[in-house]
Design a protein around this motif. Structure first.
Motif, short mmCIF file in Angstrom:
data_model
loop_
_atom_site.label_atom_id
_atom_site.label_comp_id
_atom_site.label_asym_id
_atom_site.label_seq_id
_atom_site.Cartn_x
_atom_site.Cartn_y
_atom_site.Cartn_z
N ASP A 302 6.10 0.06 -2.00
CA ASP A 302 5.91 0.66 -0.67
C ASP A 302 6.94 1.76 -0.45
OD1 ASP A 302 5.53 1.32 1.96
OD2 ASP A 302 5.77 -0.70 2.76
N SER A 304 6.02 4.11 2.05
CA SER A 304 5.36 4.70 3.23
C SER A 304 6.35 5.12 4.31
CB SER A 304 4.36 3.69 3.82
OG SER A 304 5.05 2.55 4.31
N ARG A 324 -0.19 -4.30 -4.35
CA ARG A 324 -0.19 -3.42 -3.18
C ARG A 324 0.51 -2.11 -3.51
NH1 ARG A 324 -0.08 -6.24 2.59
NH2 ARG A 324 -1.43 -8.00 2.15
N ASN A 326 1.49 1.41 -1.45
CA ASN A 326 1.50 2.05 -0.14
C ASN A 326 2.39 3.29 -0.17
OD1 ASN A 326 1.39 2.74 2.53
ND2 ASN A 326 2.08 0.78 3.33
N SER A 356 -3.01 2.44 -0.11
CA SER A 356 -2.84 3.16 1.16
C SER A 356 -2.19 4.51 0.89
CB SER A 356 -1.96 2.34 2.12
OG SER A 356 -1.85 3.00 3.37
N TYR A 381 -7.13 2.75 2.19
CA TYR A 381 -6.74 3.72 3.22
C TYR A 381 -6.53 5.09 2.56
CZ TYR A 381 -5.33 -0.28 6.19
OH TYR A 381 -5.29 -1.43 6.93
N GLU A 969 -2.23 -4.88 8.93
CA GLU A 969 -3.11 -3.99 8.19
C GLU A 969 -4.17 -3.38 9.08
OE1 GLU A 969 -2.14 -6.87 7.15
OE2 GLU A 969 -1.43 -6.74 5.08
#
Length: 1022
Positions: A302, A304, A324, A326, A356, A381, A969
């Motif tokens: 992640d 993000s 995952r 992101n 994402s 996403y 989410e």
């Protein structure tokens, strides 16, 4: 065991130690005595438990040996308690200090209960203790400093409590500590450098506190660390480079801080065992390290909500275990049109569940390879980029997809029929693209669908009736397309709808009767179509409606009486249709209605003058040439009665007679009036001459008020003001609850205050003003002059009482939540806007403060106490009066103290201070505001980055609770949303309370910004 028995337990324990030290007994006797000590300590622990819903302690009695009690483990040799494990028993109570007498205790586990109060300092005497697990309770206070005496301690788990203060630096003396968990508390200050002494530490969890400062570089000495977790704090600076060199690191999370700098390009090599790397919601710059693909054990990655730019590494497919990914909300992208090539490699990530990439600058054609992504993929996403091309037909292969979000891109082509194969799909968001073609009827297969947003495309054809099969559909937005045909009854009859927007299309025909099934719908927009016919009476069943827009159609007939049941409406737009008849009077009873547009119809007759119609800015009725009357702000001609028209149209003879006789009659009346006035003046006393301005209020006697307040009993005293006392009373045979303000006429200015309040309130009406019922100017039983004002009673008291409750008050009210505070602030601002701009003579309140804001049964705010008010007689909002004015310290505008100039700007200043007090929890007269620091400056210093440090903790706690309840989410970045709302509100307070009047925000603008903040909070749905 009852609490009263505990001293007896202590007495026995005392003798236990005396006997061991001064007498010689066989070891078996010592063991027995020690066992009794443990038993009594356990019973003392039980006595502090006030609720045991599962009966976990029901066996703790003499009928069962204490070593067999639930949760108790004893050593075989000495029969001493070595472990107490009562996890997840929902026990409520405090932790008894007698736990310290369990001297052989090695483990205590009270996880997942409801223990409150402080951790007993006596815990520090348990020198054999190796594990303390108190997580998921409600413990308060600080960590006892002497807990460091537990030198054998390996695990200290205090996660998710209400502990506060600084993290004790003494924890660095627990040299054998392996795990330290303090996440989810209220710790402040910095991370102690002394923690670097814990050379055996493997897990360090400090997330979700209020820690600040830098991450100590010395923590890089913890070479056995495999978990480092400091997310959701206010940490600054960069991540010490030493932390990226701990090769044992498995879990690394620093999200939601204010960290800066670049991530080392070699991080994928120095963290070979990293499984979870979470760096989101900071201010990191630079590129995503290309070496990241070498961290082959990565499962969650992640980056993000940062400021990272450049390209995304094209070999991420090496991360075979990735679950995952992101990278959302950065500046990623090169602008060369080839930014999506890395997606091809993700096909190799066979466990991938979340991708994402939203809100970047990624450009290029959407590759067909996404159809070959992992079958485990749940969330996709890709919104707010520059992605072009079509949605691959093969997307239907991703059988486990729950969400597709590709809105605000450059996508073309049609929606693939294969989307209808995604039987688990809940959200389909494709708005703001260039998609054409028709809506596939296969979407009707998606029985779990809750949201479809296709707004702002070029979709044509009709709305498929098959959508009526989506029985869980809550939001359907098809606005701004080229749809035609009629509205399917199967679709508009879906009772699950919360929002239905079909506006700006080419739909025709009537509204189906099935619209009445939308009992829970909040927003219904059918505007700018070609719909016709009358509004169906079944619409009356849609009692949850807040926003209703039928504008720009061809509807006809009267506005249906069934609308009277839609009492929750806030915004109603029926403009540009062919509605006829009169405006229904029930519309002026809608207390939440803030905006009403009836313009360009064929309405006629008298316009209502109450409710929303009193605010000319909130109502539009232009283009209805047969309307009359209403509020003066609407500038309509007055309505003549039917009787008057008959007289002037059919009774010419009576007109002539009236023209002759009327002058004579008026002359006679004038002579009689002059004679009567002269005689009356001779008889009136001088005192009555001086009080002539008050005569119009002499409606109630002193005796009646004496009875209503039970002799002005102190038991009925509910407030003390600058000029008198306020009592609760019960008035008349109807037993109306009232508030009686009795003026203390011994105080200078009290009589002037009485006259000013009567003058201000005699001709103004507003839903957020305290209603004056009557007044009394009389003589009391001792022959003294008596003056009082009688108001409508406000059962929830003043805002002052809600904001400044003492912690030791009994029956303490709940803290006001964010929405309540916002609504109250908007109510007060609406009053000021009305007083300043919509009264015949502008009125300045001059004493706006929390004690003058009163709350009714429904927590609607009402402004009262106009004893210091001033009238600006030329109706100019900027006019000033040089008469000296007194206000309340902290709330009165600075210019009042210098020149005494009264203006509407002064009220705006007071409102700004009031707003800051409501949302910071700090009074403007707080002791902390000295040496030049004020509430205004305090709030200003906190924006925008330190809001969490200045906002009222009750609001902060509410936001955290809501975030914990919502699936992030589905509503990502809630913390940022709450932060934006808080910043917006505090900004209004700061701009309204600027020192110079010319720099202050207009009250109309303040209302608009606060209403926007209100809408943002309403959009966060539980």
């Amino acid at each position: 065991m009852k609490p009263s028995k505990i001293p007896h337990v202590a007495f026995l324990i005392f003798f236990h130690f005396i006997f061991l030290n001064y007498f010689h007994f066989p070891s078996s006797h010592c063991a027995n005595l020690g066992s009794e000590t443990d038993k009594f300590a356990l019973l003392a622990f039980k006595s502090k438990v006030v609720d045991d819903p599962f009966g976990a302690l029901s066996t703790w009695n003499d009928s069962v040996d204490f070593c067999q009690w639930h949760g108790v483990t004893c050593s075989l040799r000495h029969r001493r308690v070595v472990a107490l494990d009562l996890r997840a028993q929902n026990l409520t109570g405090t932790i008894s200090p007698f736990i310290a007498n369990l001297t052989f205790l090695r483990l205590i586990n009270l996880q997942q209960n409801k223990f409150y109060g402080k951790i007993p300092p006596e815990t520090g005497r348990l020198f054999r203790l190796r594990s303390i697990r108190f997580s998921l309770n409600m413990l308060q206070g600080e960590i006892p400093a002497n807990i460091t005496h537990c030198s054998e301690l390996r695990i200290l788990d205090l996660v998710t409590n209400k502990l506060e203060g600084n993290i004790p630096s003494e924890l660095g003396n627990l040299f054998k500590l392996v795990g330290l968990g303090l996440t989810g508390n209220n710790y402040t200050g910095s991370i102690p450098q002394s923690l670097s002494n814990l050379s055996f530490l493997q897990q360090l969890s400090l997330s979700e506190n209020r820690l600040s400062g830098n991450i100590p570089s010395e923590l890089g000495l913890l070479k056995q660390l495999n978990m480092f977790q400091v997310s959701a704090n206010s940490l600054t600076g960069s991540i010490p480079i030493q932390l990226f060199n701990i090769s044992s690191m498995d879990y690394f999370a620093v999200t939601e801080n204010k960290l800066v700098g670049e991530i080392p390009h070699y991080v994928g090599f120095t963290l070979p065992n990293i499984r979870v790397l979470l760096l989101g919601s900071n201010r990191f710059t630079g590129e995503i390290p290309p070496s990241i693909s070498n961290a082959s054990k990565l499962e969650k990655l992640d980056f993000s909500d940062n400021l990272m730019a450049g390209s995304i590494p094209e070999d991420l497919g090496k991360l075979k275990n990735l679950i995952r990914l992101n990278f959302a909300r950065n500046n990623l992208g090169t602008g060369k049109g080839n930014d999506l090539r890395f997606l091809d490699s993700l096909v190799n990530c066979t466990f991938l569940e979340v991708v994402s990439l939203s809100r970047n600058s990624l450009s290029g054609v959407l590759p067909n390879s996404i159809a070959n992504f992992s079958s485990h993929l749940i969330y996709l996403y890709m919104s707010a980029n520059r992605i072009s091309g079509t949605i691959p037909t093969g997307v239907g292969n991703l059988k486990n997809l729950i969400l597709i979000a590709m809105e605000v891109n450059l996508l073309t082509g049609s929606i693939p029929t294969s989307v209808g194969y995604l039987l688990k799909l809940q959200v389909l968001s494709l708005f703001g693209n260039k998609i054409s073609g028709e809506i596939p009827s296969s979407l009707g297969n998606l029985i779990f669908l809750t949201e479809v947003d296709l707004q702002g495309n070029s979709i044509r054809g009709s709305i498929p009736s098959a959508l009526g099969n989506c029985l869980q559909l809550q939001k359907l937005d098809l606005s701004d397309n080229n749809l035609s045909g009629t509205i399917p009854r199967e679709v508009i009859g879906l009772s699950s709808f919360v929002l239905l927007d079909l506006s700006r299309n080419h739909l025709s025909g009537p509204i189906p009767l099935e619209v009445g099934r939308l009992k829970g719908i909040q927003q219904l927009d059918l505007s700018e179509n070609k719909l016709s016919g009358e509004i169906p009476s079944s619409l009356a069943s849609c009692v949850g409606l807040e926003y209703l827009n039928f504008s720009d159609n061809s509807f006809q007939g009267p506005i249906h009486s069934g609308f009277s049941s839609l009492k929750g409406l806030q915004d109603l737009d029926l403009s540009r249709n062919n509605f006829s008849g009169k405006i229904p009077m029930f519309l002026n009873t809608f207390r939440f209605l803030q905006k009403l547009n009836l313009s360009f119809n064929n309405l006629e007759g008298e316009v209502p003058s109450e409710g929303v119609f009193k605010n000319g800015r909130a109502v539009s009725i232009i283009g209805n040439n047969k309307l009359c009357g209403g509020s003066p702000e609407l500038h309509l001609h007055s309505c003549r009665s039917r009787g008057s028209r008959k007289l002037w149209q059919h009774s010419t003879f009576k007109i002539v007679i009236s023209a002759v006789l009327l002058p004579c009659l008026l002359s006679t009346c004038f002579i009689v009036f002059v004679f009567y006035q002269r005689r009356k003046r001779r008889r009136r006393s001088k005192a009555l001459v001086n009080s002539s301005r008050e005569d119009k209020y002499l409606k109630i006697s002193y005796a009646e008020l004496l009875k209503a307040t039970e002799g002005f009993s102190s038991a009925n005293l509910i407030g003390i003001g600058g000029y008198g006392y306020v009592y609760k009373g019960i008035l008349g045979t109807e037993e109306t609850n009232v508030a009686v303000k009795v003026l203390d006429l011994q105080q200078r200015g009290a009589s002037k205050s009485f006259i000013a309040e009567c003058e201000a309130l005699r001709s103004i009406r507003h839903r957020n003003l305290v209603k004056i019922i009557t007044s009394c100017s009389s003589i009391d039983t001792r022959g003294n002059e008596f003056k009082a004002l009688v108001y409508e009673f406000m059962p929830n008291g003043s805002l002052e009482n809600w904001l400044n409750q003492k912690e030791d008050e009994q029956n303490q009210r709940p803290k006001l939540n964010l929405m309540q505070r916002l609504s109250i602030a908007i109510d007060v601002a609406n009053v000021l806007e009305y007083l300043h701009h919509h009264c015949h003579t502008s009125i300045v309140h001059c004493d706006l403060k929390p004690s003058n804001v009163l709350l009714d049964n429904e927590m609607v705010a009402h402004v009262g106490d106009f004893g210091l008010s001033r009238l600006l007689h030329d109706n100019s909002p900027d006019q000033t009066s040089t008469s000296r004015v007194r206000g309340s310290i902290g709330y009165v505008a600075p210019e009042y103290g210098a020149l005494g100039e009264v203006s509407t700007h002064g009220d705006v200043y007071s409102f700004g201070i009031l707003l800051l007090e409501m949302f910071t929890g700090k009074r403007p007269t707080d002791e902390m505001f000295e040496e030049g620091l004020s509430l205004h400056k305090y709030a200003k210093m906190g924006l925008p980055d330190q809001v969490a440090e200045i906002i009222d903790p009750a609001i902060l706690e509410e936001a955290l609770e809501i975030q914990a309840e919502i699936v992030t989410e589905l509503q990502p970045n809630l913390r940022a949303k709450f932060h934006e709302i808080q910043v917006s509100i505090l900004r209004v307070g700061i701009l309204c309370s600027e020192e110079l009047p010319r720099d202050r925000m207009k009250i109309q603008d303040a209302i608009m910004e606060l209403q926007e903040a209100q809408k943002m909070r309403q959009a966060i749905k539980l």
